[in-house]
Design a protein around this motif. Structure first.
Motif, mmCIF file in Angstrom:
data_model
loop_
_atom_site.group_PDB
_atom_site.id
_atom_site.type_symbol
_atom_site.label_atom_id
_atom_site.label_comp_id
_atom_site.label_asym_id
_atom_site.label_seq_id
_atom_site.Cartn_x
_atom_site.Cartn_y
_atom_site.Cartn_z
ATOM 1 N N LEU A 1 6.778 8.231 -11.413
ATOM 2 C CA LEU A 1 6.396 6.892 -10.945
ATOM 3 C C LEU A 1 7.183 5.833 -11.707
ATOM 4 O O LEU A 1 7.280 5.900 -12.945
ATOM 5 C CB LEU A 1 4.896 6.638 -11.195
ATOM 6 C CG LEU A 1 3.886 7.491 -10.436
ATOM 7 C CD1 LEU A 1 2.469 7.083 -10.824
ATOM 8 C CD2 LEU A 1 4.077 7.387 -8.934
ATOM 9 N N LEU B 1 -1.714 4.961 -3.555
ATOM 10 C CA LEU B 1 -0.877 5.710 -4.490
ATOM 11 C C LEU B 1 -1.806 6.434 -5.457
ATOM 12 O O LEU B 1 -2.638 5.797 -6.124
ATOM 13 C CB LEU B 1 0.055 4.771 -5.261
ATOM 14 C CG LEU B 1 0.877 5.462 -6.352
ATOM 15 C CD1 LEU B 1 1.874 6.446 -5.760
ATOM 16 C CD2 LEU B 1 1.586 4.434 -7.227
ATOM 17 N N GLN C 1 -1.799 -0.925 -4.761
ATOM 18 C CA GLN C 1 -2.080 0.297 -3.994
ATOM 19 C C GLN C 1 -2.472 1.479 -4.882
ATOM 20 O O GLN C 1 -2.926 2.503 -4.387
ATOM 21 C CB GLN C 1 -0.856 0.677 -3.159
ATOM 22 C CG GLN C 1 -0.673 -0.222 -1.954
ATOM 23 C CD GLN C 1 0.704 -0.035 -1.345
ATOM 24 O OE1 GLN C 1 1.657 -0.698 -1.741
ATOM 25 N NE2 GLN C 1 0.809 0.885 -0.409
ATOM 26 N N SER C 2 -2.279 1.329 -6.181
ATOM 27 C CA SER C 2 -2.577 2.441 -7.089
ATOM 28 C C SER C 2 -4.082 2.598 -7.285
ATOM 29 O O SER C 2 -4.781 1.643 -7.626
ATOM 30 C CB SER C 2 -1.902 2.201 -8.440
ATOM 31 O OG SER C 2 -2.383 3.130 -9.387
ATOM 32 N N VAL D 1 -0.011 8.648 -0.837
ATOM 33 C CA VAL D 1 1.132 9.229 -1.549
ATOM 34 C C VAL D 1 0.596 9.724 -2.890
ATOM 35 O O VAL D 1 0.120 8.935 -3.708
ATOM 36 C CB VAL D 1 2.250 8.193 -1.772
ATOM 37 C CG1 VAL D 1 3.425 8.834 -2.509
ATOM 38 C CG2 VAL D 1 2.692 7.592 -0.442
ATOM 39 N N HIS E 1 -2.349 9.788 -8.424
ATOM 40 C CA HIS E 1 -1.727 10.685 -9.403
ATOM 41 C C HIS E 1 -2.881 11.305 -10.196
ATOM 42 O O HIS E 1 -3.761 10.573 -10.668
ATOM 43 C CB HIS E 1 -0.786 9.889 -10.322
ATOM 44 C CG HIS E 1 0.131 10.746 -11.155
ATOM 45 N ND1 HIS E 1 -0.331 11.704 -12.031
ATOM 46 C CD2 HIS E 1 1.479 10.788 -11.237
ATOM 47 C CE1 HIS E 1 0.707 12.291 -12.613
ATOM 48 N NE2 HIS E 1 1.817 11.771 -12.147
ATOM 49 N N LEU F 1 7.488 3.115 -1.738
ATOM 50 C CA LEU F 1 6.075 2.980 -1.365
ATOM 51 C C LEU F 1 5.929 2.088 -0.125
ATOM 52 O O LEU F 1 5.029 2.285 0.694
ATOM 53 C CB LEU F 1 5.286 2.400 -2.553
ATOM 54 C CG LEU F 1 3.773 2.556 -2.536
ATOM 55 C CD1 LEU F 1 3.347 4.012 -2.332
ATOM 56 C CD2 LEU F 1 3.170 2.002 -3.816
ATOM 57 N N VAL G 1 4.784 0.547 -10.493
ATOM 58 C CA VAL G 1 3.858 0.969 -9.418
ATOM 59 C C VAL G 1 2.583 1.598 -9.978
ATOM 60 O O VAL G 1 1.593 1.730 -9.259
ATOM 61 C CB VAL G 1 4.483 1.927 -8.362
ATOM 62 C CG1 VAL G 1 5.672 1.317 -7.683
ATOM 63 C CG2 VAL G 1 4.785 3.278 -8.942
ATOM 64 N N ILE H 1 8.681 7.633 -7.138
ATOM 65 C CA ILE H 1 8.033 6.636 -6.270
ATOM 66 C C ILE H 1 8.214 5.270 -6.923
ATOM 67 O O ILE H 1 7.737 5.029 -8.035
ATOM 68 C CB ILE H 1 6.510 6.904 -6.147
ATOM 69 C CG1 ILE H 1 6.197 8.356 -5.791
ATOM 70 C CG2 ILE H 1 5.876 5.929 -5.150
ATOM 71 C CD1 ILE H 1 6.565 8.770 -4.419
ATOM 72 N N ILE I 1 7.707 10.031 3.205
ATOM 73 C CA ILE I 1 6.744 8.966 2.900
ATOM 74 C C ILE I 1 6.491 8.038 4.094
ATOM 75 O O ILE I 1 5.499 7.301 4.129
ATOM 76 C CB ILE I 1 7.264 8.183 1.667
ATOM 77 C CG1 ILE I 1 6.136 7.766 0.736
ATOM 78 C CG2 ILE I 1 8.122 7.023 2.040
ATOM 79 C CD1 ILE I 1 6.629 7.308 -0.630
#
Ligand code: CP
Length: 327
Positions: free
Chosen positions: A290, A278, A299-300, A237, A280, A269, A294, A264, A231
């Motif tokens: 996760l 971030l 950042q997601s 990520v 998914h 992170l 987060v 994560i 990372i």
């Protein structure tokens, strides 16, 4: 290849895009860019009060899902309706498949009933390829076994480029159940085609056997088993779900150990670049791949991925035009 389009052109679907989208393994960087340009236009449409254009009026799209789905099925339905296509959703459990009808019989029946486009998810890798060889309808692979999920990868790439301004040179770390992930495979093809650096991170049992060997059918990527090292300095990520339903005995003997080494969380992170995204593909198993806090952190971009899925799928349907082109 399609020329740049504008909202004003949306009544005239291009006839120059590929008839089927089955994976990204044969997409050129220019073709990815064409999808992005069309997606920009679709986002403009989605920003209007009335989110509908007549591009696919008179066309019929069939959503044929042999496996569960929320995001992909609903976003293809919304995308098709936004383009004024008629949409038929087939629940396999309530169809003649339950009486033993074969895949090809089902597909031929749908074609005879007027399906111009078939969006298909199937547990068997390669099933959409078989279908594409036997029908005149356009076929979109919405996920086949462990193999490919091209529209997901395109929306992932679009989200990265929208947020970070480029794809070339990005360090993208894909963490989790890579062995069973069609999302990872299509992202590897797409990301390497546009010049991103891909690092895979998982326990050795969840990395495809033979990856990195010349005969393995995936582009060259890096593999790092230690998440803290993987990372470091990442721009993106991307966490993946542990697909327990596809696991055989012994692949992951202890889920708590997996969480300790591969989850994560905020500390991990923070090892990525400050602007890192971030991602998914969903569905998320909160508390496994996760940490709960987060999922919605600054950042997601998980919800942006979902939202962009509609625009990217509108772009694909528009470019394919529902005009057919298979056998
Ligand atoms: N990302 C994805 O394919 O989600 P669904 O299974 O909900 O369609």
């Amino acid at each position: 290849m399609a020329n740049r389009i504008s909202v004003a052109d949306l009544t005239a679907p291009t006839e120059t895009f590929r008839p089927h989208v089955l994976d990204l393994d044969d997409f050129s960087p220019r073709e990815v860019e064409v999808v992005f340009e069309a997606t920009d236009v679709m986002k403009e449409v989605l920003g209007r009060e009335i989110k509908k254009v007549p591009a696919l009026r008179g066309k019929t799209l069939v959503n044929l899902f042999y496996e569960a789905s929320t995001r992909t099925r609903v976003s293809f339905e919304l995308a098709a309706k936004n383009l004024s296509a008629d949409v038929v959703n087939i629940a396999v459990s309530g169809s003649s498949v339950a009486k033993g009808e074969s895949l090809l019989d089902t597909i031929r029946t749908l074609q005879a009933l007027g399906a111009d486009m078939i969006v298909m998810r199937h547990s068997q890798a390669g099933a959409p390829y078989l279908v594409a060889r036997h029908v005149k309808s356009c076929v979109l692979n919405a996920g086949d076994g462990w193999h490919a999920h091209p529209s997901q990868a395109l929306l992932d790439l679009y989200t990265m480029r929208e947020r970070l301004g480029r794809l070339e040179g990005l360090k993208v770390v894909i963490v989790g159940d890579i062995l069973h992930s069609r999302v990872a495979r299509s992202n590897i093809w797409g990301l390497t085609a546009v010049g991103a650096r891909v690092v895979l991170c998982a326990p050795p049992t969840l990395i495809p056997f033979g990856l990195g060997r010349a005969e393995y059918p995936l582009p060259e990527v890096e593999v790092e088993y230690n998440l803290d090292r993987a990372i470091e300095g990442a721009d993106v990520v991307m966490a993946l779900r542990i697909q327990k339903e596809r696991h055989k005995e012994g692949l992951l003997p202890d889920l708590r150990e997996y969480v300790r080494l591969y989850q994560i969380d905020r500390t991990r992170l923070a090892r990525a670049k400050p602007h890192a995204l971030l991602m998914h593909p969903g569905p998320v198993n909160e508390g496994i791949e996760l940490a709960a806090d987060v999922v919605t952190c600054a950042q997601s971009v998980i919800q942006e991925q979902v939202a962009n899925g509609v625009a990217v799928r509108m772009a694909l349907l528009y470019l394919m035009g529902g005009g057919g082109g298979g056998a």
